[in-house]
Scaffold this motif. Structure first.
Motif, PDB file in Angstrom:
ATOM      1  N   SER A 209       0.824  -1.208   0.000  1.00 38.91           N
ATOM      2  CA  SER A 209       0.000   0.000   0.000  1.00 38.91           C
ATOM      3  C   SER A 209       0.857   1.256   0.000  1.00 38.91           C
ATOM      4  O   SER A 209       2.016   1.252   0.426  1.00 38.91           O
ATOM      5  CB  SER A 209      -0.922   0.008   1.218  1.00 38.91           C
ATOM      6  OG  SER A 209      -0.174   0.204   2.401  1.00 38.91           O
ATOM      7  N   GLN A 210       0.263   2.345  -0.469  1.00 35.96           N
ATOM      8  CA  GLN A 210       0.965   3.624  -0.441  1.00 35.96           C
ATOM      9  C   GLN A 210       1.159   4.107   0.993  1.00 35.96           C
ATOM     10  O   GLN A 210       2.130   4.806   1.295  1.00 35.96           O
ATOM     11  CB  GLN A 210       0.202   4.655  -1.272  1.00 35.96           C
ATOM     12  CG  GLN A 210       0.221   4.348  -2.765  1.00 35.96           C
ATOM     13  CD  GLN A 210      -0.363   5.453  -3.612  1.00 35.96           C
ATOM     14  OE1 GLN A 210      -0.894   6.446  -3.104  1.00 35.96           O
ATOM     15  NE2 GLN A 210      -0.285   5.309  -4.932  1.00 35.96           N
ATOM     16  N   GLU A 211       0.248   3.703   1.878  1.00 37.76           N
ATOM     17  CA  GLU A 211       0.428   4.049   3.296  1.00 37.76           C
ATOM     18  C   GLU A 211       1.700   3.415   3.844  1.00 37.76           C
ATOM     19  O   GLU A 211       2.472   4.065   4.569  1.00 37.76           O
ATOM     20  CB  GLU A 211      -0.782   3.580   4.121  1.00 37.76           C
ATOM     21  CG  GLU A 211      -2.050   4.391   3.909  1.00 37.76           C
ATOM     22  CD  GLU A 211      -2.875   3.912   2.718  1.00 37.76           C
ATOM     23  OE1 GLU A 211      -3.963   4.454   2.505  1.00 37.76           O
ATOM     24  OE2 GLU A 211      -2.412   3.006   1.994  1.00 37.76           O
ATOM     25  N   THR A 212       1.933   2.139   3.491  1.00 37.81           N
ATOM     26  CA  THR A 212       3.137   1.450   3.954  1.00 37.81           C
ATOM     27  C   THR A 212       4.380   2.086   3.373  1.00 37.81           C
ATOM     28  O   THR A 212       5.383   2.293   4.075  1.00 37.81           O
ATOM     29  CB  THR A 212       3.085  -0.035   3.572  1.00 37.81           C
ATOM     30  OG1 THR A 212       1.976  -0.649   4.240  1.00 37.81           O
ATOM     31  CG2 THR A 212       4.372  -0.753   3.987  1.00 37.81           C
TER      32      THR A 212
ATOM     33  N   ALA B  56       4.716   5.153   2.485  1.00 36.65           N
ATOM     34  CA  ALA B  56       4.883   6.437   3.169  1.00 36.65           C
ATOM     35  C   ALA B  56       5.533   6.249   4.531  1.00 36.65           C
ATOM     36  O   ALA B  56       6.416   7.026   4.934  1.00 36.65           O
ATOM     37  CB  ALA B  56       3.531   7.131   3.320  1.00 36.65           C
ATOM     38  N   GLU B  57       5.119   5.200   5.246  1.00 39.32           N
ATOM     39  CA  GLU B  57       5.706   4.919   6.558  1.00 39.32           C
ATOM     40  C   GLU B  57       7.163   4.488   6.439  1.00 39.32           C
ATOM     41  O   GLU B  57       7.978   4.745   7.330  1.00 39.32           O
ATOM     42  CB  GLU B  57       4.895   3.832   7.263  1.00 39.32           C
ATOM     43  CG  GLU B  57       3.506   4.296   7.695  1.00 39.32           C
ATOM     44  CD  GLU B  57       2.626   3.151   8.161  1.00 39.32           C
ATOM     45  OE1 GLU B  57       3.038   1.982   7.998  1.00 39.32           O
ATOM     46  OE2 GLU B  57       1.530   3.417   8.674  1.00 39.32           O
TER      47      GLU B  57
ATOM     48  N   THR C  40       4.167  11.580   3.664  1.00 34.19           N
ATOM     49  CA  THR C  40       2.722  11.378   3.665  1.00 34.19           C
ATOM     50  C   THR C  40       2.286  10.526   2.472  1.00 34.19           C
ATOM     51  O   THR C  40       2.997  10.421   1.468  1.00 34.19           O
ATOM     52  CB  THR C  40       1.985  12.723   3.588  1.00 34.19           C
ATOM     53  OG1 THR C  40       2.319  13.369   2.343  1.00 34.19           O
ATOM     54  CG2 THR C  40       2.387  13.623   4.748  1.00 34.19           C
ATOM     55  N   ARG C  41       1.100   9.944   2.593  1.00 38.71           N
ATOM     56  CA  ARG C  41       0.563   9.138   1.499  1.00 38.71           C
ATOM     57  C   ARG C  41       0.366   9.987   0.251  1.00 38.71           C
ATOM     58  O   ARG C  41       0.584   9.523  -0.873  1.00 38.71           O
ATOM     59  CB  ARG C  41      -0.758   8.499   1.919  1.00 38.71           C
ATOM     60  CG  ARG C  41      -1.360   7.593   0.848  1.00 38.71           C
ATOM     61  CD  ARG C  41      -2.790   7.200   1.162  1.00 38.71           C
ATOM     62  NE  ARG C  41      -3.383   6.416   0.100  1.00 38.71           N
ATOM     63  CZ  ARG C  41      -3.829   6.916  -1.052  1.00 38.71           C
ATOM     64  NH1 ARG C  41      -3.741   8.222  -1.265  1.00 38.71           N
ATOM     65  NH2 ARG C  41      -4.364   6.135  -1.982  1.00 38.71           N
ATOM     66  N   SER C  42      -0.048  11.235   0.427  1.00 38.46           N
ATOM     67  CA  SER C  42      -0.287  12.103  -0.736  1.00 38.46           C
ATOM     68  C   SER C  42       0.997  12.360  -1.508  1.00 38.46           C
ATOM     69  O   SER C  42       0.991  12.422  -2.746  1.00 38.46           O
ATOM     70  CB  SER C  42      -0.923  13.428  -0.295  1.00 38.46           C
ATOM     71  OG  SER C  42      -0.060  14.133   0.579  1.00 38.46           O
TER      72      SER C  42
ATOM     73  N   SER D  50       1.739   9.204  -3.465  1.00 31.41           N
ATOM     74  CA  SER D  50       0.850   9.142  -4.621  1.00 31.41           C
ATOM     75  C   SER D  50       1.347  10.066  -5.732  1.00 31.41           C
ATOM     76  O   SER D  50       1.347   9.689  -6.917  1.00 31.41           O
ATOM     77  CB  SER D  50      -0.571   9.530  -4.207  1.00 31.41           C
ATOM     78  OG  SER D  50      -1.436   9.504  -5.318  1.00 31.41           O
TER      79      SER D  50
END
Length: 217
Positions: free
Chosen positions: A170-173, A175-176, A181-183, A186
């Motif tokens: 995921s993009q959240e992962t 980002a972490e 940030t996820r944005s 993206s």
């Protein structure tokens, strides 16, 4: 004169000799193997699947510090006297994990010098990777950090043909993993796609041209 090896060393062959103190865990996706703050009493080895290591700050901010693949050890800091887990280990996909009690691991390291040599080489490579991650985090932009993570996940720079297809992440992962940030992830992913560095349509394909982002000053 150095002793010649007649065949590639298989760590699982040695682990099969551990006997008492070893357990194979069938770990479902998203299942926690151990949590930050747990007692550190064993070393783990990934036979199949992938494992994510995360840490949470006192303020509640979570960061992904590694995505580990088959052939990787984790939790080995207990061998150096760490009593409490500093991170949480979670299966990213259904995984087979070998758990080796601390005492059993110490014993096999003493009894199997070839395994001890391999394990030491693994620890040194891990230390180098941690140092590279720190330099990357301190001095590179989030765009470069993302490009480097994608290349690492695709195995560019390792022996053999790189795998250009990355398991769904995921993009959240992401980002972490890079501290943004996820944005922003993206935005950069769309930029990489438009430039032809990556393709994704259900699967993420990474091309060697993405190296241009890492090497560009």
């Amino acid at each position: 004169m150095p002793r010649a090896r007649t065949a590639p060393f298989d760590p699982e062959l040695v682990l099969s000799k551990v006997g008492k103190g070893k357990t194979t865990l069938l770990t479902p996706k998203k299942h926690s193997i151990f949590s930050q703050g747990d007692a550190a009493e064993a070393v783990f080895y990934i036979q199949t699947g992938k494992v994510k290591l995360t840490v949470v700050s006192q303020q509640g901010k979570e960061a992904v510090i590694a995505i580990l693949e088959p052939g990787a050890f984790f939790g080995q800091s207990c061998l150096a006297g760490q009593a409490i887990r500093a991170a949480t280990a979670t299966a990213v996909e259904d995984s087979n994990i070998v758990r080796i009690n601390k005492d059993a691991m110490v014993r096999v390291l003493h009894e199997e010098p070839v395994f001890a040599e391999l394990f030491m080489a693994y620890l040194l490579a891990h230390t180098i990777r941690v140092e590279e991650d720190l330099v990357d985090q301190l001095f590179n932009s989030s765009e470069k950090r993302l490009a480097r993570v994608l290349l690492l996940l695709a195995h560019f720079g390792k022996e053999g043909k790189p795998e250009t297809v990355i398991t769904k992440i995921s993009q959240e992962t992401l980002a972490e993993m890079i501290g943004t940030t996820r944005s922003r992830v993206s935005y950069f992913m769309n930029k990489f796609r438009k430039l032809g560095f990556i393709d994704y349509n259900g699967e993420l394909h990474v091309h060697s041209s993405l190296l241009n982002v890492v090497l560009h000053d």
